[in-house]
Scaffold this motif. Structure first.
Motif, PDB file in Angstrom:
ATOM      1  N   UNK A   8       3.051  57.511 -90.337  1.00 23.15           N
ATOM      2  CA  UNK A   8       2.506  59.075 -90.473  1.00 23.15           C
ATOM      3  C   UNK A   8       2.079  59.224 -91.459  1.00 23.15           C
ATOM      4  N   UNK A   9       1.930  58.459 -92.959  1.00 22.72           N
ATOM      5  CA  UNK A   9       1.294  58.277 -93.492  1.00 22.72           C
ATOM      6  C   UNK A   9       0.431  58.029 -93.663  1.00 22.72           C
ATOM      7  N   UNK A  10      -0.920  58.650 -93.998  1.00 20.90           N
ATOM      8  CA  UNK A  10      -2.628  58.969 -94.178  1.00 20.90           C
ATOM      9  C   UNK A  10      -2.900  58.451 -95.772  1.00 20.90           C
ATOM     10  N   UNK A  11      -3.581  56.861 -96.062  1.00 15.76           N
ATOM     11  CA  UNK A  11      -3.937  56.744 -97.598  1.00 15.76           C
ATOM     12  C   UNK A  11      -5.117  57.290 -97.373  1.00 15.76           C
ATOM     13  N   UNK A  52      -2.617  60.950-100.716  1.00 16.53           N
ATOM     14  CA  UNK A  52      -2.816  60.973 -98.528  1.00 16.53           C
ATOM     15  C   UNK A  52      -2.499  62.433 -98.462  1.00 16.53           C
ATOM     16  N   UNK A  53      -1.610  61.938 -96.572  1.00 13.49           N
ATOM     17  CA  UNK A  53      -1.627  62.878 -96.359  1.00 13.49           C
ATOM     18  C   UNK A  53      -0.032  62.126 -95.511  1.00 13.49           C
ATOM     19  N   UNK A  82      -1.268  52.823 -87.407  1.00 12.40           N
ATOM     20  CA  UNK A  82      -0.301  51.719 -86.705  1.00 12.40           C
ATOM     21  C   UNK A  82       1.026  52.024 -87.631  1.00 12.40           C
ATOM     22  N   UNK A  83       2.050  51.838 -86.917  1.00 18.23           N
ATOM     23  CA  UNK A  83       3.439  50.881 -87.911  1.00 18.23           C
ATOM     24  C   UNK A  83       2.924  50.084 -88.446  1.00 18.23           C
ATOM     25  N   UNK A  84       3.462  49.955 -89.952  1.00 19.24           N
ATOM     26  CA  UNK A  84       3.596  48.623 -90.775  1.00 19.24           C
ATOM     27  C   UNK A  84       3.718  47.250 -90.290  1.00 19.24           C
ATOM     28  N   UNK A  85       3.205  46.081 -90.777  1.00 17.74           N
ATOM     29  CA  UNK A  85       3.682  44.842 -90.794  1.00 17.74           C
ATOM     30  C   UNK A  85       5.306  45.272 -91.428  1.00 17.74           C
ATOM     31  N   UNK A 127       3.306  58.826-102.916  1.00 16.32           N
ATOM     32  CA  UNK A 127       3.990  57.724-102.834  1.00 16.32           C
ATOM     33  C   UNK A 127       3.445  56.625-103.393  1.00 16.32           C
ATOM     34  N   UNK A 128       4.450  55.669-103.996  1.00 18.64           N
ATOM     35  CA  UNK A 128       3.583  54.728-104.373  1.00 18.64           C
ATOM     36  C   UNK A 128       3.293  53.257-103.859  1.00 18.64           C
TER      37      UNK A 128
END
Length: 293
Positions: free
Chosen positions: A255-258, A212-213, A98-101, A233-234
């Motif tokens: 779009x980022x998967x940790x 991640x991806x 989901x989009x970040x808060x 990323x960080x």
């Protein structure tokens, strides 16, 4: 009498589902007598990210086990005790994101310092062999961040790194340090992340490395496989952990998967192991993304 106002409309965050297939193939010059392996390829379940299905398959077939390491990453372990000429690891997952808060209000620097003292956050302030930087480079980071709050500092330092270090696939190897990447002015996402977190730590901001991806096509049509790569990323601490992608100069989003979090790449290496045998070539890695919702 004036009727009461209608209740506020709840804010919905559109989710997306990604199927990820991560394949690693290792070929040996001669059959390996045995090998012992750890794999970190299973996405985490977090606020804003839910892993609906995940599995790791190994060929030659062998039993596997899993555990959570010190940094909170899921690890799959396995041993091959019979001779084998190659090894294939296939990790598949289905992840809903989901989009970040919205960004939290930036804490004062004094609050960051007080929260770090005597807590586990101190682990994310300590330089490692990969992230140690020369004093003059930290001085440049201080100049760039002068007068900025925590969020502004993270963005400004990330931009400074991305301006100087061009993203060039193959320019560096997995053992390249942040200082080496800065000196040559080229690297990959791993190097850019190491440089950024090394500078932010030097400024007193707890920062951790994320493995991640990243789906390479945000608006890809459903059910069309897209080739991609793993990504780094960080996350910096601003009262809570906040993700930022310095390579692409954007906040981490749906779009980022940790997969894993740690001090640097060494804490979250996707595949590491040892084997008895003759040295072979580098592993062949392919990653495929399919947006399914």
């Amino acid at each position: 009498m004036t009727p009461p106002p209608p209740p506020p409309t709840p804010v919905t965050r559109a989710t997306r589902r990604l199927r990820i297939r991560h394949t690693t193939r290792v070929s040996y010059a001669q059959p390996a007598a045995s090998s012992h392996n750890e794999v970190r390829m299973t996405p985490l379940t977090l606020p804003g990210q839910t892993t609906l299905d995940a599995r790791v398959l190994v060929n030659p077939s062998t039993p596997t086990w899993s555990y959570w390491d010190y940094w909170g990453t899921q690890v799959t372990g396995f041993d091959l005790i019979e001779p084998h000429s190659d090894l294939t690891i296939t990790a598949t997952s289905l992840v809903e994101t989901a989009p970040p808060e919205p960004l939290p209000d930036a804490p004062a620097w004094a609050e960051v310092t007080a929260a770090t003292a005597g807590s586990r956050l101190i682990e994310y302030l300590t330089a490692t062999s990969r992230t140690t930087l020369p004093a003059e480079l930290l001085d440049r980071a201080r100049e760039v961040a002068a007068g900025l709050d925590v969020h502004g500092t993270a963005v400004a330092v990330s931009s400074m790194v991305a301006d100087h270090v061009s993203y060039v696939p193959g320019a560096t190897g997995v053992h390249t340090s942040a200082a080496e990447a800065w000196e040559q002015g080229a690297g990959v996402c791993q190097d850019i992340a190491h440089l950024t977190l090394g500078m932010l730590r030097g400024l007193g901001l707890p920062t951790r490395y994320i493995s991640g991806y990243l789906h390479p096509e945000r608006e890809a049509e459903l059910h069309r496989p897209v080739p991609g790569q793993s990504h780094a990323w960080i996350e910096y601490w601003a009262g809570d952990w906040t993700g930022y992608d310095p390579t692409n100069r954007v906040p981490a989003d749906e779009s980022h998967v940790v997969v894993g979090r740690g001090r640097d790449y060494d804490d979250v290496t996707p595949h590491k192991g040892i084997y008895r045998g003759v040295a072979g070539g580098p592993p062949e890695v392919t990653i495929e993304f399919t947006r399914v919702a």
